[in-house]
Design a protein around this motif. Structure first.
Motif, short mmCIF file in Angstrom:
data_model
loop_
_atom_site.label_atom_id
_atom_site.label_comp_id
_atom_site.label_asym_id
_atom_site.label_seq_id
_atom_site.Cartn_x
_atom_site.Cartn_y
_atom_site.Cartn_z
N LEU A 31 0.85 -1.20 0.00
CA LEU A 31 0.00 0.00 0.00
C LEU A 31 0.88 1.24 0.00
CD1 LEU A 31 -2.38 -0.96 2.96
CD2 LEU A 31 -2.78 -1.35 0.52
N ASP A 32 0.48 2.26 -0.75
CA ASP A 32 1.16 3.56 -0.64
C ASP A 32 0.12 4.66 -0.77
OD1 ASP A 32 4.42 4.44 -0.92
OD2 ASP A 32 2.90 6.01 -1.18
N LYS A 33 0.31 5.71 0.01
CA LYS A 33 -0.67 6.81 0.00
C LYS A 33 -0.57 7.65 -1.27
CE LYS A 33 2.31 9.56 3.03
NZ LYS A 33 2.84 10.54 2.09
N GLU A 34 0.55 7.56 -1.97
CA GLU A 34 0.75 8.40 -3.14
C GLU A 34 0.26 7.70 -4.42
OE1 GLU A 34 1.57 11.39 -2.70
OE2 GLU A 34 2.39 11.30 -0.66
N PRO A 35 0.00 8.47 -5.48
CA PRO A 35 -0.50 7.84 -6.70
C PRO A 35 0.58 7.19 -7.56
CG PRO A 35 -0.45 10.24 -6.92
CD PRO A 35 -0.03 9.93 -5.52
N LEU A 166 -1.13 -1.33 -4.36
CA LEU A 166 -2.32 -0.46 -4.34
C LEU A 166 -1.88 0.97 -4.02
CD1 LEU A 166 -4.70 -2.86 -2.33
CD2 LEU A 166 -4.50 -2.58 -4.83
N LEU A 167 -1.90 1.83 -5.03
CA LEU A 167 -1.47 3.22 -4.85
C LEU A 167 -2.68 4.07 -4.44
CD1 LEU A 167 0.93 3.37 -7.92
CD2 LEU A 167 1.48 2.90 -5.51
N ALA A 168 -2.41 5.29 -3.94
CA ALA A 168 -3.46 6.16 -3.40
C ALA A 168 -4.27 5.43 -2.33
CB ALA A 168 -4.36 6.67 -4.52
N HIS A 169 -3.58 4.61 -1.54
CA HIS A 169 -4.18 3.90 -0.41
C HIS A 169 -3.40 4.30 0.85
CE1 HIS A 169 -6.39 1.54 -3.27
NE2 HIS A 169 -6.84 0.69 -2.36
N GLU A 170 -3.99 5.16 1.67
CA GLU A 170 -3.28 5.66 2.86
C GLU A 170 -3.71 4.90 4.11
OE1 GLU A 170 -3.51 9.84 3.57
OE2 GLU A 170 -2.25 9.69 5.37
N VAL A 171 -2.74 4.36 4.79
CA VAL A 171 -3.05 3.67 6.05
C VAL A 171 -3.24 4.72 7.14
CG1 VAL A 171 -2.17 2.05 7.78
CG2 VAL A 171 -1.74 1.64 5.34
N VAL A 172 -4.44 4.75 7.73
CA VAL A 172 -4.72 5.77 8.75
C VAL A 172 -4.85 5.16 10.15
CG1 VAL A 172 -5.74 7.43 7.15
CG2 VAL A 172 -7.20 5.69 8.18
N GLY A 173 -4.82 3.84 10.21
CA GLY A 173 -4.87 3.17 11.51
C GLY A 173 -4.49 1.72 11.34
N VAL A 174 -3.97 1.12 12.42
CA VAL A 174 -3.66 -0.32 12.37
C VAL A 174 -4.04 -0.92 13.72
CG1 VAL A 174 -1.93 -2.09 11.95
CG2 VAL A 174 -1.60 0.16 10.95
N ARG A 175 -4.78 -2.03 13.66
CA ARG A 175 -5.11 -2.76 14.89
C ARG A 175 -4.34 -4.06 14.87
NH1 ARG A 175 -11.13 -3.18 15.26
NH2 ARG A 175 -10.65 -5.34 14.76
N ARG A 176 -3.83 -4.46 16.03
CA ARG A 176 -3.05 -5.70 16.04
C ARG A 176 -3.50 -6.58 17.18
NH1 ARG A 176 1.62 -7.03 19.29
NH2 ARG A 176 2.04 -5.07 20.33
N THR A 177 -3.67 -7.88 16.90
CA THR A 177 -3.84 -8.85 17.97
C THR A 177 -2.50 -9.56 18.08
OG1 THR A 177 -4.57 -10.54 16.42
CG2 THR A 177 -6.29 -9.17 17.42
#
Ligand SMILES: Cc1cc2nc3c(=O)[nH]c(=O)nc-3n(C[C@H](O)[C@H](O)[C@H](O)COP(=O)(O)OP(=O)(O)OC[C@H]3O[C@@H](n4cnc5c(N)ncnc54)[C@H](O)[C@@H]3O)c2cc1C
Length: 398
Positions: A31-35, A166-177
């Motif tokens: 994933l990357d937030k940029e295009p 997957l471009l233009a996909h910004e990770v804004v949170g992550v949950r971890r178990t």
């Protein structure tokens, strides 16, 4: 098993390709937030394949840089991408420089840099007729490449191998178990959740913030340092044949203003190192309140400023005045005049700074349950990327 990777810079994509190569059957999503790929550090660097001259023997930088050079040379040959061994000289202009050059040479030999040797002024003139110094270290195999093209080739390999970029996909949170992760991702259309068994964070300038989302250590924090370049006027590009560097100041992880021939034939002068008021701040005018506030609030940043305020002010002055910038290069290329410089580009380095104000020098990789975070990947991480990928994948939890 599904592997999720944050960051389509050269490090994230090298890791994605290595996973596909060595763990067939594993699903890989980048994933990357940029295009586009390589939008930040990877697309704003000097384009130099470092030979391993400076790094403390035995460090990750030294071992992964040497291994990375060979892997990168083979990869560019396989993909038919340019790779030019233009060679490099590290130039001492006075006695104190010469003393420090001895240590640089010792490290180069200990690191197994091919052909690295000390030379005198006349041999320096033969190699670089417009460069003067009392001595130099010559590294004949230091090379130049196009890191954006390399990164695009890695992305193509990943998709050809069945992975997703997957471009233009910004990770804004992550949950971890304890054994899984779920990322919250903003796309141009909607917010989605992507689950995975393993997460690798190769988020460059934002790696610390992303690592904190999954319980990573607050120490070190990324502090952005902009590196500004000028360009030599085309009719003055003959002033250097290859790569010409000063002897670095051992107090800093930056290499000092150097002259770099690029793969397209242009010659860069730079970069300097100026504190940036935004993590992706490519000009003086870019200010990001959150980035700035976080940097100022970090005790390590305040300690760093106290220790190095004189250098900081000098770098700022050099940044605002092309003449001061040219002065740095004129120490070893005396024919260079202020008029030879044209405005150039800039990059921002993700420099990890410890709580005590130390500038973290070596590559740092943190394991947090199912998450691997590349906490410090400054230069020569582009050179070393394929070897960093081998190292990271070999150490992933089963
Ligand atoms: C001025 C300068 C000169 C340099 N010169 C050289 C050199 O000559 N040789 C060399 O070997 N190295 C050099 N380097 C270092 C080299 O460029 C870096 O070490 C390398 O590019 C790091 O790659 P990366 O993939 O870790 O980071 P990056 O290329 O910065 O990639 C990180 C990616 O993560 C993405 N990202 C961040 N947050 C999120 C989020 N929340 N969601 C989704 N995506 C996210 C970003 O958009 C970015 O694309 C230089 C660096 C600079 C700045």
């Amino acid at each position: 098993m599904r592997h999720l990777i944050i960051g389509a810079g050269i490090v994230g994509l090298a890791i994605a390709r290595e996973l596909q190569r060595t763990r067939p059957g594993s699903e890989v999503v980048v994933l990357d937030k940029e295009p586009r790929v390589a939008a930040h550090q990877t697309g704003h660097n000097s384009g130099v394949v470092h030979a391993g001259v400076y790094y403390p023997p035995g460090s990750l930088k030294a071992t992964l840089c040497r291994r990375g050079v060979g892997l990168l040379r083979d990869y560019t040959a396989q993909k038919n991408l340019p790779y030019d061994e233009v060679g490099k000289v590290v130039v001492a202009v006075d006695a104190p420089d010469q003393d420090r050059l001895v240590e640089v040479h010792r490290r180069a030999v200990a690191n197994g840099v091919p052909g690295a040797r000390l030379i005198g002024p006349s041999e320096l003139r033969e190699l670089e007729p417009h460069v003067v110094g009392v001595a130099a270290l010559h590294s004949p195999t230091t090379a130049i490449v196009d890191f954006v093209a390399v990164t695009q080739a890695l992305a193509d390999d990943v998709t050809t191998g069945g992975g997703q970029v997957l471009l233009a996909h910004e990770v804004v949170g992550v949950r971890r178990t304890h054994d899984r992760v779920e990322a919250l991702v903003d796309t141009p259309d909607e917010q989605i959740r992507i689950g995975a068994d393993r997460l690798i964070i190769a988020g460059g300038l934002y790696v610390d913030r992303l690592a904190r989302m999954v319980g990573g250590s607050p120490d070190p924090q990324i502090v952005p340092f902009r590196g500004e370049y000028h360009l030599l006027a085309p009719n003055r590009a003959h002033l250097v044949r290859g790569l010409v560097y000063p002897v670095p100041d051992p107090r800093y992880p930056f290499l000092g203003v150097h002259l770099t021939r690029r793969i397209d034939g242009t010659v860069d002068v730079g970069p300097n190192a100026v504190f940036a008021t935004a993590r992706e701040g490519y000009t003086h005018w870019d200010v990001n309140a959150r980035d700035l506030g976080e940097a100022i609030a970090w005790p390590g940043m305040r300690s760093l400023a106290r220790q190095h305020w004189r250098t900081g002010i000098a770098e700022m002055a050099g940044s605002l005045s092309p003449r001061r910038f040219a002065d740095a290069a004129r120490r070893y290329v005396p024919e260079l005049s202020d008029d030879d410089l044209r405005p150039g580009s800039a990059g921002v380095r993700a420099q990890a700074v410890g709580r005590d104000g130390s500038l973290v020098d070596d590559f740092v990789i943190e394991q947090i349950g199912p998450v691997t975070a590349i906490r410090n990947a400054p230069s020569p991480a582009a050179t070393s990327s394929l070897a960093i990928a081998e190292h990271v994948v070999a150490h992933l939890p089963a």
